[in-house]
Design a protein around this motif. Sequence first.
Motif, PDB file in Angstrom:
ATOM      1  N   ARG A 180     -11.204   2.471   3.589  1.00 19.06           N
ATOM      2  CA  ARG A 180     -11.466   2.851   4.981  1.00 19.06           C
ATOM      3  C   ARG A 180     -11.919   1.631   5.776  1.00 19.06           C
ATOM      4  NH1 ARG A 180     -15.964   6.723   5.126  1.00 19.06           N
ATOM      5  NH2 ARG A 180     -16.682   5.414   3.413  1.00 19.06           N
ATOM      6  N   GLU A 216      -9.017  -2.371  -4.607  1.00 18.49           N
ATOM      7  CA  GLU A 216      -8.449  -3.101  -5.750  1.00 18.49           C
ATOM      8  C   GLU A 216      -7.509  -2.178  -6.510  1.00 18.49           C
ATOM      9  OE1 GLU A 216      -9.044  -6.261  -6.338  1.00 18.49           O
ATOM     10  OE2 GLU A 216     -10.573  -6.449  -4.759  1.00 18.49           O
ATOM     11  N   GLN A 238      -0.762  -2.183  -6.259  1.00 19.12           N
ATOM     12  CA  GLN A 238      -0.752  -2.385  -4.797  1.00 19.12           C
ATOM     13  C   GLN A 238      -1.302  -3.781  -4.535  1.00 19.12           C
ATOM     14  OE1 GLN A 238      -1.583   1.604  -2.450  1.00 19.12           O
ATOM     15  NE2 GLN A 238      -3.345   1.116  -3.697  1.00 19.12           N
ATOM     16  N   ARG A 250     -11.353  -1.958   4.793  1.00 21.48           N
ATOM     17  CA  ARG A 250     -11.837  -2.486   3.510  1.00 21.48           C
ATOM     18  C   ARG A 250     -10.689  -2.559   2.510  1.00 21.48           C
ATOM     19  NH1 ARG A 250     -17.108   0.346   4.735  1.00 21.48           N
ATOM     20  NH2 ARG A 250     -16.064   2.294   4.207  1.00 21.48           N
ATOM     21  N   ASP A 269      -9.194   5.148 -10.707  1.00 24.05           N
ATOM     22  CA  ASP A 269      -9.301   4.073 -11.706  1.00 24.05           C
ATOM     23  C   ASP A 269      -9.131   4.715 -13.086  1.00 24.05           C
ATOM     24  OD1 ASP A 269      -9.868   2.272  -9.642  1.00 24.05           O
ATOM     25  OD2 ASP A 269     -12.022   2.669  -9.771  1.00 24.05           O
ATOM     26  N   SER A 328       0.859  -1.183   0.000  1.00 23.92           N
ATOM     27  CA  SER A 328       0.000   0.000   0.000  1.00 23.92           C
ATOM     28  C   SER A 328       0.898   1.237   0.000  1.00 23.92           C
ATOM     29  CB  SER A 328      -0.879  -0.013   1.258  1.00 23.92           C
ATOM     30  OG  SER A 328      -1.275   1.295   1.584  1.00 23.92           O
ATOM     31  N   LYS A 352     -18.294   4.832  -8.845  1.00 20.89           N
ATOM     32  CA  LYS A 352     -17.070   5.266  -8.154  1.00 20.89           C
ATOM     33  C   LYS A 352     -15.852   5.147  -9.070  1.00 20.89           C
ATOM     34  CE  LYS A 352     -14.692   4.422  -3.751  1.00 20.89           C
ATOM     35  NZ  LYS A 352     -14.936   4.094  -2.345  1.00 20.89           N
ATOM     36  N   LYS A 397      -5.536  -0.292   0.569  1.00 18.24           N
ATOM     37  CA  LYS A 397      -6.437  -0.133   1.722  1.00 18.24           C
ATOM     38  C   LYS A 397      -7.560   0.848   1.431  1.00 18.24           C
ATOM     39  CE  LYS A 397      -3.086   1.221   4.603  1.00 18.24           C
ATOM     40  NZ  LYS A 397      -2.472   1.663   5.868  1.00 18.24           N
TER      41      LYS A 397
END
Length: 305
Positions: A103, A109, A97, A106, A191, A73, A166, A101
């Motif tokens: 929040r 990806e 990664q 969770r 993304d 991460s 998102k 990570k």
Amino acid sequence: MKKKMLELLSKNKKDMSEKDLKEMLIKDEKEITDIIKDIGLERNEYMDVAKIKNFLKTSYIGNEILMFKEVESTNTVAELFAEFGSDEGTVVISEIQTKGKGRLGRKWESPAGGLWLSIILKPDTIPSKAPLITLAAGVAVAKTLRNIGADAGIKWPNDILINDKKVSGILTEANIKSNIVNYVIVGVGIDNNFNIDILPEELQKTSTTLKNELKTEITETKLISKFLNEFEKVYDLFKDEKIDEILYDWRKMSRTIGSYVEIKQTHGKLLKGYAIGINNEGTLILEENNGNLKKVISGECIIKK
Ligand code: BT5
């Protein structure tokens, strides 16, 4: 990992105490390179750092850019460098990664083609104001995406959406001791250039990529430099305590305010109502079905209509 790093460093500097080591500042390129080697990471300039720096108009954000092929991460790596005195504005980027990570534990990806970066910040602020940095980062991401032609909006507290999907998330982690903010790591994932079908199936309907939305590929160097330029501007507003200017932009680009929402809180409670605004601490103001106004500090927001 921090302990391991201290151990590795103390092997080379036996006469120094742990306190000395902690206070040791990373001063030069060689020192950074040695530390990276010691913690078993491989630096890899998979993007042209010189090109990014060419486009930067910042005075401190991105002065130091540490680029890797693969890390668990970027937030964790940035934290290590913050512990060892890396300057405010140092940016950690990785192509992939393996334990990205989100929040509350969770998963995020993070395949190749996305933009995964973390920025080390050392704001002179009190802990209760640190969440505003997340809002500031959201404003910077949304502005960057709008500048490249995407109709980006912000969902409280930290999701950036295009067409209700998102495209970006922000994870802010603050190191606070005795009510003092030592440093803050702002992690941003966008993304960008990958096909959505490489994400797990359950995310394919709720997520999108810039490639998918813009029908063209945005070069990473361009995206990073544009984002870092925007970020410094908005973070400077935070440092100058011009919170109203950040909130003005946030509210303008918000997809939450004015919508009927459900907020899932960490302890399982579900709140329902109209999101009527955010206050100057970044707290969501919800008008519940019975007309009560409720302040919501955190939670998972689902926009219903
Ligand atoms: C976030 O958490 O949205 C914060 C994501 C921050 C990622 C950056 S990348 C660089 C830095 N290094 C890190 O390790 N992290 C930061 P949250 O609001 O908890 O959202 C997580 C949820 O988003 C997951 O549970 C999935 O539902 C969804 N998700 C996971 N990966 C995604 C992706 N690549 N694109 C869109 N949605 C995703």
